[in-house]
Design an enzyme around this catalytic site. Structure first.
Site, PDB file in Angstrom:
ATOM      1  CG  HIS A  53      -2.046  -0.999   1.846  1.00 20.66           C
ATOM      2  ND1 HIS A  53      -2.337  -1.794   1.945  1.00 20.66           N
ATOM      3  CD2 HIS A  53      -2.883  -1.196   0.413  1.00 20.66           C
ATOM      4  CE1 HIS A  53      -2.819  -3.202   2.006  1.00 20.66           C
ATOM      5  NE2 HIS A  53      -3.703  -2.537   1.069  1.00 20.66           N
ATOM      6  CD  GLN A 110     -13.974  -5.256  -1.249  1.00 24.65           C
ATOM      7  OE1 GLN A 110     -14.560  -4.088  -1.726  1.00 24.65           O
ATOM      8  NE2 GLN A 110     -13.270  -5.561  -1.531  1.00 24.65           N
ATOM      9  CD  GLN A 154      -9.743  -4.747  -5.697  1.00 25.74           C
ATOM     10  OE1 GLN A 154      -9.978  -5.208  -5.887  1.00 25.74           O
ATOM     11  NE2 GLN A 154      -8.127  -4.173  -5.586  1.00 25.74           N
TER      12      GLN A 154
END
Ligand code: PAF
Length: 437
Positions: A184, A208, A300
């Site tokens: 991240h 999700q 994704q």
């Protein structure tokens, strides 16, 4: 003379440093409409932050009285820096004959592309705090800009981003579910380089997660996450509650197409609709020009790219390379749940990809033979239960017919069941593009 009190910081670490500061103050005082009321004593300091080896700075703070608008003062400071011999553009934190920083301008708060007032880091710098104390300022009473600002309410987040956009800023969005790691941080650091303001979102999105999935157990650590965001230079952390994101009547969802039907989409029905919905909501709230997602979740990324095109969000979706542990395991928030034995075995995914990569480098181009290379490696690790190994067209992860392939990405998912709870690991690599990408 009437006017606002403006405080400026002066610094120099090239040439006759004291003379640069003296001349700058004299030039400022000779400008019509600007009076130098007083200046602190000069202090000596080391460079703060990363930069090439260089001499120490001389610093001071001066109090001006003026009616000049802050942006005009900023331009004037830039001109005085140039007159002192400062060359622009120059890399960050390079030695400089003169540095003039606007610290405070009366009670003014500005947060635009070219100027932030009060100065966002004044309180972190002793070479500013010391001179301010000497001039008699009560540091506790001076305003601070909190970076990152931690914002819970969607309305407040949207308003903050609107102000930045109106101030000419390029806003970069880094959506996350928190429990942040170096992967991240790499997204945030890239956003920091490419954008004027960086917003990280931390929201474990219930939409999700399927029934029986780990929504409740998903690791959460807001304090640690905010610390990492600060280190990565994030300007705002958006961390809403579920009730703030989805009101009780909430019922609209983004329907996702074939990019979301197989692999993760087949194993986790509704997952990508939930991802696309929350990401669309975040895009609409923050209206970023750029949004950053990790390639670790390659499917994704493909779904989000498709959604961005289909719904016409005016922004660039930026895919960022996978960050790995030294032994090859792709970083993921769920890795913490691996047992020691599963952790040791987990490198099998990156080894399987490396094996296909090696075959590619040796000239293998046949779809099924490339897949077989990875399958053999996975099969040798009994702790890993393979969910799928796929070879897909890199650009959109479309399925490929048997036979020779080009521009492909291999994707692997496997389950490890030896820890406190089962963990699914995902990994992927583009074949033929360096060792890992
Ligand atoms: O990748 C994630 O962490 C999430 O799926 C995302 C994109 C933040 C949406 O909740």
């Amino acid at each position: 003379m009437a006017g606002r009190i403006v405080l400026i910081g002066l610094g120099s670490n090239v040439g006759d440093r004291a003379e640069h500061l003296r001349v700058a103050l004299q030039r400022l005082g000779s400008v019509p409409g600007i009076a130098v009321v007083r200046a602190s004593a000069v202090v000596e300091s080391e460079l703060v932050g990363d930069g090439p080896a260089q001499g120490k700075f001389l610093n001071a703070v001066a109090e001006l009285r003026t009616n000049w608008p802050a942006v005009a003062l900023l331009a004037l400071c830039g001109e005085l820096e140039t007159m002192a011999g400062r060359v622009r553009p120059a890399p960050r934190n390079h030695p400089r004959p003169l540095d003039l920083d606007l610290l405070f301008d009366g009670d003014l708060h500005i947060d635009s592309r070219e100027l932030v007032l009060p100065h966002p880091r004044w309180h972190e710098r002793e070479f500013v705090c010391g001179p301010l104390r000497e001039l008699g300022y009560d540091l506790a009473a001076l305003p601070k800009v909190e970076r990152p600002a931690v914002i819970e309410s969607p309305v407040a987040m949207a308003a903050q981003c609107s102000r930045w956009l109106a101030g000419g800023c390029v806003v970069g969005l880094v959506p996350t579910m928190g429990s942040l790691h170096r992967g991240h941080a790499s997204l945030m650091e890239l956003a920091r380089q490419e954008c004027d303001r960086v917003v990280a979102t931390i929201f474990v999105n219930p939409l999700q997660f399927g029934p029986g999935e780990d929504f409740a157990a998903y690791p959460r650590d807001l304090t640690g996450d905010v610390r990492l965001c600060k280190q990565a230079g994030v300007d705002a952390v958006f961390a809403p509650t579920v009730a703030q994101m989805y009101d009780p009547e909430f019922c609209s969802q983004v329907a996702v197409g074939p990019a979301a039907a197989t692999m993760e989409g087949a194993l986790r029905p509704g997952h990508f609709a939930g991802v696309a919905t929350v990401v669309a909501r975040l895009f609409a709230l923050a209206r970023p020009q750029r949004a950053y997602f990790g390639e670790k979740d390659a499917q994704q990324l493909a779904v989000i790219r498709r959604m961005q095109k289909d719904l016409g969000f005016p922004l660039q979706v930026v895919g960022c390379p996978i960050v790995r542990e030294t032994d090859g395991l792709a970083m993921s928030s769920r890795n913490v749940y691996l047992s020691a034995e599963d952790r040791a075995a987990s490198t099998v995914l990156s080894r399987a990809l490396a094996s296909a990569q090696f075959a590619w480098q040796q000239g293998e181009r046949d779809r099924d033979r490339l897949l077989a290379r990875a399958r053999v490696v996975m099969a040798a690790e009994p702790r890993a239960q393979v969910d799928y190994i796929e070879l897909r067209r890199d650009v959109d992860l479309a399925e490929l017919p048997a036979g020779p392939v080009a521009d492909v990405r291999m994707l692997i998912a496997a389950r490890f069941a030896g820890g406190v709870r089962p963990v699914r690991l995902l990994d992927n690599a583009r074949l033929g593009a360096g060792s890992w990408s």
